[in-house]
Structure formats: C-alpha cells, structure tokens
Design a protein around this motif. Structure first.
Motif, mmCIF file in Angstrom:
data_model
loop_
_atom_site.group_PDB
_atom_site.id
_atom_site.type_symbol
_atom_site.label_atom_id
_atom_site.label_comp_id
_atom_site.label_asym_id
_atom_site.label_seq_id
_atom_site.Cartn_x
_atom_site.Cartn_y
_atom_site.Cartn_z
ATOM 1 N N ALA A 171 0.927 -1.190 -0.084
ATOM 2 C CA ALA A 171 -0.012 -0.026 -0.080
ATOM 3 C C ALA A 171 0.883 1.302 0.039
ATOM 4 O O ALA A 171 1.908 0.853 0.291
ATOM 5 C CB ALA A 171 -0.839 0.024 1.323
ATOM 6 N N TYR A 222 -3.994 -8.693 4.978
ATOM 7 C CA TYR A 222 -5.564 -8.292 4.900
ATOM 8 C C TYR A 222 -6.138 -7.795 6.301
ATOM 9 O O TYR A 222 -6.889 -6.840 6.075
ATOM 10 C CB TYR A 222 -6.229 -9.895 4.879
ATOM 11 C CG TYR A 222 -6.341 -10.505 3.467
ATOM 12 C CD1 TYR A 222 -7.069 -10.043 2.442
ATOM 13 C CD2 TYR A 222 -5.877 -11.661 3.354
ATOM 14 C CE1 TYR A 222 -7.142 -10.514 1.218
ATOM 15 C CE2 TYR A 222 -5.626 -12.203 2.221
ATOM 16 C CZ TYR A 222 -6.639 -11.761 1.139
ATOM 17 O OH TYR A 222 -6.478 -12.412 -0.044
ATOM 18 N N THR A 223 -5.396 -7.795 7.195
ATOM 19 C CA THR A 223 -5.853 -7.413 8.514
ATOM 20 C C THR A 223 -4.869 -6.357 8.866
ATOM 21 O O THR A 223 -5.465 -5.548 9.957
ATOM 22 C CB THR A 223 -5.787 -8.232 9.801
ATOM 23 O OG1 THR A 223 -4.657 -9.009 9.788
ATOM 24 C CG2 THR A 223 -7.118 -9.413 9.228
ATOM 25 N N TYR A 229 -3.615 4.440 8.647
ATOM 26 C CA TYR A 229 -4.275 3.421 8.044
ATOM 27 C C TYR A 229 -4.219 3.819 6.601
ATOM 28 O O TYR A 229 -4.395 5.239 6.183
ATOM 29 C CB TYR A 229 -5.710 3.215 8.242
ATOM 30 C CG TYR A 229 -6.578 2.281 7.417
ATOM 31 C CD1 TYR A 229 -6.399 0.894 7.702
ATOM 32 C CD2 TYR A 229 -7.180 2.870 6.533
ATOM 33 C CE1 TYR A 229 -6.994 0.102 7.060
ATOM 34 C CE2 TYR A 229 -7.818 1.909 5.659
ATOM 35 C CZ TYR A 229 -7.883 0.501 5.976
ATOM 36 O OH TYR A 229 -8.641 -0.201 5.038
ATOM 37 N N SER A 230 -3.938 2.960 5.624
ATOM 38 C CA SER A 230 -4.017 3.392 4.331
ATOM 39 C C SER A 230 -4.958 2.371 3.488
ATOM 40 O O SER A 230 -4.574 1.270 3.620
ATOM 41 C CB SER A 230 -2.389 3.304 3.719
ATOM 42 O OG SER A 230 -2.514 3.492 2.258
ATOM 43 N N CYS A 231 -5.659 2.948 2.478
ATOM 44 C CA CYS A 231 -6.531 2.076 1.876
ATOM 45 C C CYS A 231 -5.985 2.052 0.221
ATOM 46 O O CYS A 231 -6.591 1.578 -0.539
ATOM 47 C CB CYS A 231 -8.023 2.574 1.958
ATOM 48 S SG CYS A 231 -8.272 4.083 1.327
ATOM 49 N N ASN A 232 -4.722 2.735 0.003
ATOM 50 C CA ASN A 232 -4.384 2.850 -1.444
ATOM 51 C C ASN A 232 -3.648 1.638 -1.818
ATOM 52 O O ASN A 232 -2.036 1.774 -1.607
ATOM 53 C CB ASN A 232 -3.352 4.171 -1.386
ATOM 54 C CG ASN A 232 -4.056 5.340 -1.350
ATOM 55 O OD1 ASN A 232 -5.311 5.297 -1.750
ATOM 56 N ND2 ASN A 232 -3.593 6.369 -0.725
ATOM 57 N N ILE A 233 -4.021 0.492 -2.077
ATOM 58 C CA ILE A 233 -3.623 -0.749 -2.285
ATOM 59 C C ILE A 233 -2.715 -0.680 -3.578
ATOM 60 O O ILE A 233 -3.430 -0.345 -4.786
ATOM 61 C CB ILE A 233 -4.459 -1.956 -2.204
ATOM 62 C CG1 ILE A 233 -5.156 -2.036 -0.866
ATOM 63 C CG2 ILE A 233 -3.739 -3.279 -2.611
ATOM 64 C CD1 ILE A 233 -5.998 -2.884 -0.536
ATOM 65 N N ILE A 262 1.829 -4.989 3.276
ATOM 66 C CA ILE A 262 0.560 -5.101 3.873
ATOM 67 C C ILE A 262 -0.043 -6.491 4.150
ATOM 68 O O ILE A 262 0.439 -7.399 3.438
ATOM 69 C CB ILE A 262 -0.703 -4.137 3.447
ATOM 70 C CG1 ILE A 262 -0.875 -4.397 1.912
ATOM 71 C CG2 ILE A 262 -0.273 -2.864 3.600
ATOM 72 C CD1 ILE A 262 -2.208 -3.793 1.311
ATOM 73 N N LYS A 266 -3.128 -2.865 7.643
ATOM 74 C CA LYS A 266 -2.902 -2.045 6.520
ATOM 75 C C LYS A 266 -2.397 -0.537 7.220
ATOM 76 O O LYS A 266 -2.473 0.567 6.749
ATOM 77 C CB LYS A 266 -4.086 -1.801 5.759
ATOM 78 C CG LYS A 266 -4.328 -2.898 5.014
ATOM 79 C CD LYS A 266 -5.529 -2.520 4.146
ATOM 80 C CE LYS A 266 -5.916 -3.800 3.309
ATOM 81 N NZ LYS A 266 -6.444 -5.087 4.316
ATOM 82 N N TYR A 270 -3.412 -7.487 -5.965
ATOM 83 C CA TYR A 270 -4.593 -8.205 -6.647
ATOM 84 C C TYR A 270 -4.224 -8.702 -8.216
ATOM 85 O O TYR A 270 -5.256 -8.982 -8.652
ATOM 86 C CB TYR A 270 -5.530 -6.897 -6.583
ATOM 87 C CG TYR A 270 -6.392 -6.969 -5.418
ATOM 88 C CD1 TYR A 270 -7.203 -7.956 -4.740
ATOM 89 C CD2 TYR A 270 -6.152 -5.948 -4.445
ATOM 90 C CE1 TYR A 270 -7.581 -7.546 -3.359
ATOM 91 C CE2 TYR A 270 -6.845 -5.633 -3.438
ATOM 92 C CZ TYR A 270 -7.665 -6.529 -2.714
ATOM 93 O OH TYR A 270 -8.070 -6.407 -1.406
ATOM 94 N N CYS A 321 1.370 5.051 1.518
ATOM 95 C CA CYS A 321 0.832 6.083 2.800
ATOM 96 C C CYS A 321 0.853 7.219 2.031
ATOM 97 O O CYS A 321 1.752 8.014 1.603
ATOM 98 C CB CYS A 321 1.769 5.837 3.704
ATOM 99 S SG CYS A 321 1.409 7.048 5.041
#
Length: 125
Positions: free
Chosen positions: A71, A84-85, A95-99, A82, A87, A103, A73
């Motif tokens: 991910a 799954y649990t 927390y970062s949701c920028n993966i 990262i 990040k 995938y 930052c």
C-alpha cells in the motif's frame, strides 16, 4: 473454484500466442499472482495439469511468481507491505486504503520453441 476459470483463460491466451508466433512447443508459462487474489496454488496447479492434457502445454511447467501486497501512505509518501488485516504504515502508523499491489493476476511470459517453418518465413519484431 475460480482457479479453473483462470487456467481456462490462460490456456486460451497461450493458444492465441502459439498461433501468432508459430510455437510448436511451450516449455514454461509464468504467472504473476498477487497475495490478495485468493488463488489456491495447489488447486491452480491441479486445474492446469488437468486442462493442459492433450494440448501443446501438456509437458510445460507452470511457474507462479508471487507478488507481495503493498500500500501507499499518503502521509509519509512511502510504499509498504500489508496483509488483509494490517494496513497501517509502519512509519507513521496511519491506515492506508491505497493498495498498490497484491490483486494482480498476470500472464507474464510464455516460453517455448518455434517451428522451423515459422522461423524461416516470418519476421518477428
């Protein structure tokens, strides 16, 4: 069991390349597989072995290049590993949701041998 669908598409793409490049044999098929794809390696290999029987890919090796999940930052401007649990950025603990990776499911390379007739009659660039 989406591994069967994955292998079906891989073999279809390999078949298209066999025709396009005049391959008489496929030695290796290399897939890039991200950690978050939920691909079960043993099931993927089983599907490959079963579906490749009787094709030009029957004796080829399926090689899986695992791609680590990462991910980015926004705070630190760093890329980090990262799960799954987890990040959270290890540097600033945000927390970062920028993966960025994890995938992917990529057909990276097909290795094989071209037939002599195709080598002598076609130019490849």
């Amino acid at each position: 069991m989406h591994e069967t669908a994955v292998i079906s598409e891989v073999l279809k793409t390999v078949d298209e390349n066999i025709k396009a490049y005049g391959l008489k044999r496929v030695d290796k098929i290399i897939l890039g597989v991200g950690e978050f794809t939920c691909i079960e390696e043993s099931t993927l290999r089983f599907a490959f072995d079963a579906m490749a029987k009787g094709t030009v890919c029957e004796n080829s090796r399926l090689i899986l290049d695992k791609i680590e999940a990462t991910a980015y930052c926004d705070n630190c401007k760093e890329t980090f590993g990262i799960s799954y649990t987890k990040k959270l950025c290890p540097k600033c603990n945000k927390y970062s949701c920028n993966i960025v990776t994890g995938y992917e499911l990529l057909l990276e390379r097909i290795e094989g041998e071209r037939s002599e007739a195709d080598i002598n009659t076609k130019k490849y660039t």
